[in-house]
Design a protein around this motif. Structure first.
Motif, short mmCIF file in Angstrom:
data_model
loop_
_atom_site.label_atom_id
_atom_site.label_comp_id
_atom_site.label_asym_id
_atom_site.label_seq_id
_atom_site.Cartn_x
_atom_site.Cartn_y
_atom_site.Cartn_z
N LYS A 186 0.84 -1.20 0.00
CA LYS A 186 0.00 0.00 0.00
C LYS A 186 0.88 1.25 0.00
O LYS A 186 0.53 2.28 -0.59
N LYS A 187 2.02 1.15 0.66
CA LYS A 187 2.97 2.27 0.65
C LYS A 187 3.57 2.46 -0.74
O LYS A 187 3.84 3.58 -1.18
N TYR A 188 3.77 1.34 -1.45
CA TYR A 188 4.26 1.42 -2.83
C TYR A 188 3.28 2.18 -3.71
O TYR A 188 3.67 2.96 -4.59
N ASP A 189 1.98 1.95 -3.50
CA ASP A 189 0.95 2.67 -4.27
C ASP A 189 1.10 4.17 -4.07
O ASP A 189 1.01 4.96 -5.02
N LYS A 190 1.31 4.59 -2.83
CA LYS A 190 1.48 6.02 -2.54
C LYS A 190 2.72 6.58 -3.21
O LYS A 190 2.71 7.70 -3.73
N LEU A 191 3.80 5.79 -3.22
CA LEU A 191 5.04 6.23 -3.86
C LEU A 191 4.83 6.41 -5.36
O LEU A 191 5.22 7.44 -5.94
N LYS A 220 8.94 11.48 1.86
CA LYS A 220 8.09 10.94 2.92
C LYS A 220 7.54 9.58 2.53
O LYS A 220 7.55 8.63 3.33
N ALA A 221 7.06 9.47 1.27
CA ALA A 221 6.52 8.18 0.79
C ALA A 221 7.61 7.12 0.76
O ALA A 221 7.38 5.96 1.14
N SER A 222 8.81 7.52 0.32
CA SER A 222 9.93 6.58 0.26
C SER A 222 10.36 6.15 1.66
O SER A 222 10.67 4.98 1.90
N TYR A 223 10.34 7.10 2.60
CA TYR A 223 10.75 6.80 3.97
C TYR A 223 9.77 5.84 4.65
O TYR A 223 10.18 4.98 5.45
N ASN A 224 8.49 5.98 4.32
CA ASN A 224 7.49 5.08 4.90
C ASN A 224 7.72 3.63 4.46
O ASN A 224 7.58 2.70 5.24
N ILE A 225 8.11 3.47 3.18
CA ILE A 225 8.44 2.12 2.68
C ILE A 225 9.70 1.61 3.38
O ILE A 225 9.78 0.45 3.78
N TYR A 226 10.67 2.51 3.52
CA TYR A 226 11.94 2.16 4.19
C TYR A 226 11.67 1.66 5.62
O TYR A 226 12.18 0.62 6.03
N LYS A 227 10.83 2.38 6.35
CA LYS A 227 10.54 2.00 7.74
C LYS A 227 9.84 0.65 7.82
O LYS A 227 10.16 -0.18 8.67
N MET A 228 8.90 0.45 6.88
CA MET A 228 8.16 -0.81 6.89
C MET A 228 9.07 -1.99 6.56
O MET A 228 8.98 -3.06 7.17
N PHE A 229 9.95 -1.79 5.59
CA PHE A 229 10.88 -2.85 5.22
C PHE A 229 11.89 -3.11 6.32
O PHE A 229 12.30 -4.26 6.54
N ILE A 230 12.31 -2.07 7.02
CA ILE A 230 13.25 -2.24 8.14
C ILE A 230 12.63 -3.15 9.21
O ILE A 230 13.28 -4.06 9.75
N LYS A 231 11.34 -2.92 9.49
CA LYS A 231 10.67 -3.75 10.49
C LYS A 231 10.57 -5.20 10.02
O LYS A 231 10.87 -6.13 10.77
N ALA A 232 10.16 -5.35 8.76
CA ALA A 232 9.99 -6.71 8.23
C ALA A 232 11.33 -7.43 8.12
O ALA A 232 11.47 -8.59 8.56
#
Length: 588
Positions: A186-191, A220-232
């Motif tokens: 879903k974050k990819y969609d925003k990006l 911001k959109a890229s950072y949200n993906i980064y944060k999610m991937f860091i957690k995963a």
């Protein structure tokens, strides 16, 4: 979902079946190598060169067989996965072509792009890993375990305990990572949405010096993906240390236990373990634990791809809101139009309809002007003619039949729409024009351009009709783009021609020339002209005044000046201030 996706394997079923067979053959062959190594090691102690040479030759043949099986499995797996991905993209793209506007609104353009690219790539990688690693890893683990128990059940029991514990750990890791991988797309969609908006509106961005704002939005959109991937990935990264801990613990414990057994048996195979047996057990230990490592990687990939699989299946299974009837009509008799008690709303849950109780009859060949404020539903009115949307109540009749009775392709060929923000595609002018009629001759293209007053600027271009149009028509002006789009629509030779504010970027003199050409050259075509300028519609046979989704008045220019207050107010304002009509609200 699984059934939907596997339905796209199609012509790649054979290589999909051959891939795991190649992997199985590789595993079986490889697991005979440690046994041969044990024979060689024990033969060294006995100085038995004949056995060493013979066993070495057998090992070479086994290794070559495993290499060939692994290579063929890899080739077949690549063909199967890439072919599967191709079919998924094709299935999605073909279904998207059938979507109505409401279907596209449901997914968003950026969301569809993500599904066609990132999501399909994830499924491709997962499919290849399932065919290869998901077959190879558990089978290799099973065969290695059987081989280890055949050498020493006591020592092999250590593996069994380690596998059970490690399997539980990996299952916990995988389940925890799944929820993050589900959210990340879903974050990819925003990006993608951010990139799409920025690139398509680059001129506006630069004109308003908003580069810093757009960079921040993208960041911001890229950072949200980064944060999610860091957690995963942080959770997934526990795989490796867990595996290493289990592997080295097994090696140490097996070495200690086996050493005691070898010493106790005096390196006699008839009594206990030999040095060669220990070597083969350690090799099987590596096989078992590496198989678990591969299996954990498969689980992670499959976990990540499950979210993608669901998103892809949604697009493939989506049914178009607007479809052909069972026995469609394939001929539109004429350009007559009739709206009977029509109500329409974009969102079925909306309290107020966009169009309400619309009743109007238009004769074939008439020129109809439509005027109204922003948000008065002018565009919504004409969108119903080519059945881009369906009415909620009532009926829209074209050529004597309800538009829902026609074949969609036939109807849309006979109802040609030119939008204010129409699109040109990369290619020559002639290639763009032939979107209207792919078989049109050069002479027909030139005639259409003369009617649309496009010929005059095309002739001034260096390559004339072979001039290359950049993507989106970025190398032509707004007025030139509109005239090319009008010419393209004329090539369809439609029975109904709709100009939806499509001369807004054209000067009034050229606008008048276009309208004159329409009157003289295509008198039998019904022409509907939506405009903000009174001058663009005052010569029409009749003018429809829209206000807040309803018809406020119908008549000639003179009749409306006398009887309709909205039209009179617009006329006076434009004559006095040379301004265009507008009201507060958003265009429908």
């Amino acid at each position: 979902m699984i059934k939907t996706l596997l339905g796209q394997v199609k012509e790649f079923k054979l290589v999909s079946l051959l891939t795991p067979l190649g992997m199985l053959a590789e595993v079986i062959v490889e697991n005979f190598i440690p046994l041969q190594m044990a024979v060689i090691i024990d033969s060294i102690g006995k100085n038995d060169l004949s056995t060493i040479y013979k066993t070495s030759f057998i090992m070479l043949l086994i290794a070559l067989s495993g290499l060939i099986a692994g290579y063929m499995g890899g080739v077949w797996g690549a063909k199967a996965s890439t072919g599967f991905a191709r079919n998924l993209r094709k299935a999605m793209y073909e279904n998207i072509q059938t979507f109505s506007f409401s279907n596209i609104d449901k997914f968003s353009t950026a969301g569809l792009v993500t599904r066609l690219t990132t999501d399909v790539t994830n499924i491709q990688n997962a499919y290849q890993m399932i065919l290869r690693m998901c077959v190879r890893a558990p089978f290799s683990l099973l065969v290695a375990m059987i081989m280890a128990f055949s050498v020493s059940p006591r020592v092999a029991s250590v593996y069994l305990i380690a596998v059970i514990i490690l399997g539980i750990v990996l299952a916990i890791i995988t389940l925890n990572a799944h929820k993050y991988f589900t959210q990340v797309f879903k974050k990819y969609d925003k990006l993608n949405e951010s990139v799409q908006e920025n690139v398509s509106a680059m001129r506006v961005v630069k004109a308003y010096v908003r580069e810093d704002y757009e960079r921040g939005k993208f960041g911001k959109a890229s950072y949200n993906i980064y944060k999610m991937f860091i957690k995963a990935e942080g959770i997934v990264s526990l795989n490796a240390p867990s595996m290493m801990l289990a592997m080295y613990s097994c090696i140490l414990f097996i070495s200690w236990l086996s050493a005691h057994m070898i010493i106790a048996s005096g390196n006699n195979p008839a009594v206990g373990l030999t040095t060669g047996n220990l070597t083969s057990l350690l090799a099987y230990c590596m096989n078992i634990l590496m198989s678990l490592m591969m299996l954990s990687m498969v689980f992670v990939m499959v976990t990540m791809s499950m979210a993608s699989a669901g998103r892809i299946a949604e697009v493939i299974n989506e049914k178009a809101d607007i479809t052909n009837p069972e026995n469609p009509e394939y001929e539109v008799a004429n350009g007559s139009i009739r709206f009977e008690n029509v109500d329409f709303r974009y969102n079925k849950t909306s309290e107020k309809p966009v169009l309400e109780n619309i009743n109007i009859s238009i004769k074939s060949g008439e020129t109809i002007g439509i005027i109204g404020g922003t948000g008065s539903a002018k565009s919504s009115f004409v969108n119903l003619l080519s059945r881009l949307y369906d009415v909620e109540k009532g009926s829209v009749i074209v050529g004597g039949k309800d538009v829902r009775e026609y074949d969609l392709d036939v109807l849309r060929k006979e109802v040609s729409v030119v939008l204010q923000k129409n699109v040109l595609f990369s290619g020559t002018i002639l290639e763009n024009l032939r979107w209207g009629d792919e078989n049109a001759t050069d002479e027909e293209c030139i005639r259409a351009c003369k009617l649309a007053c496009a010929d005059e600027f095309i002739e001034r271009m260096p390559d004339k009709y072979n001039t290359y149009i950049e993507q989106g028509g970025s190398n032509v002006s707004g007025g030139q783009k509109q005239r090319l789009c009008i010419a393209r629509a004329l090539l369809k030779k439609p029975k109904i021609l709709i100009l939806d504010d499509s001369t807004s970027a054209v000067d009034t003199v050229t606008d008048a020339k276009i309208r004159k050409a329409f009157r003289e050259e295509i008198p039998d075509t019904t022409k509907i002209i939506i405009a903000q300028r009174i001058s663009s519609v005052k010569d029409a046979d009749r003018i429809i005044v829209f206000d807040d989704g309803k018809i406020d008045g119908v008549g000639t220019h003179e009749e409306l000046l006398e009887n309709n207050s909205i039209y009179r107010e617009v006329y006076n304002q434009q004559m006095n201030d040379n301004a265009d009509f507008d009201k507060k609200g958003g265009e429908q």
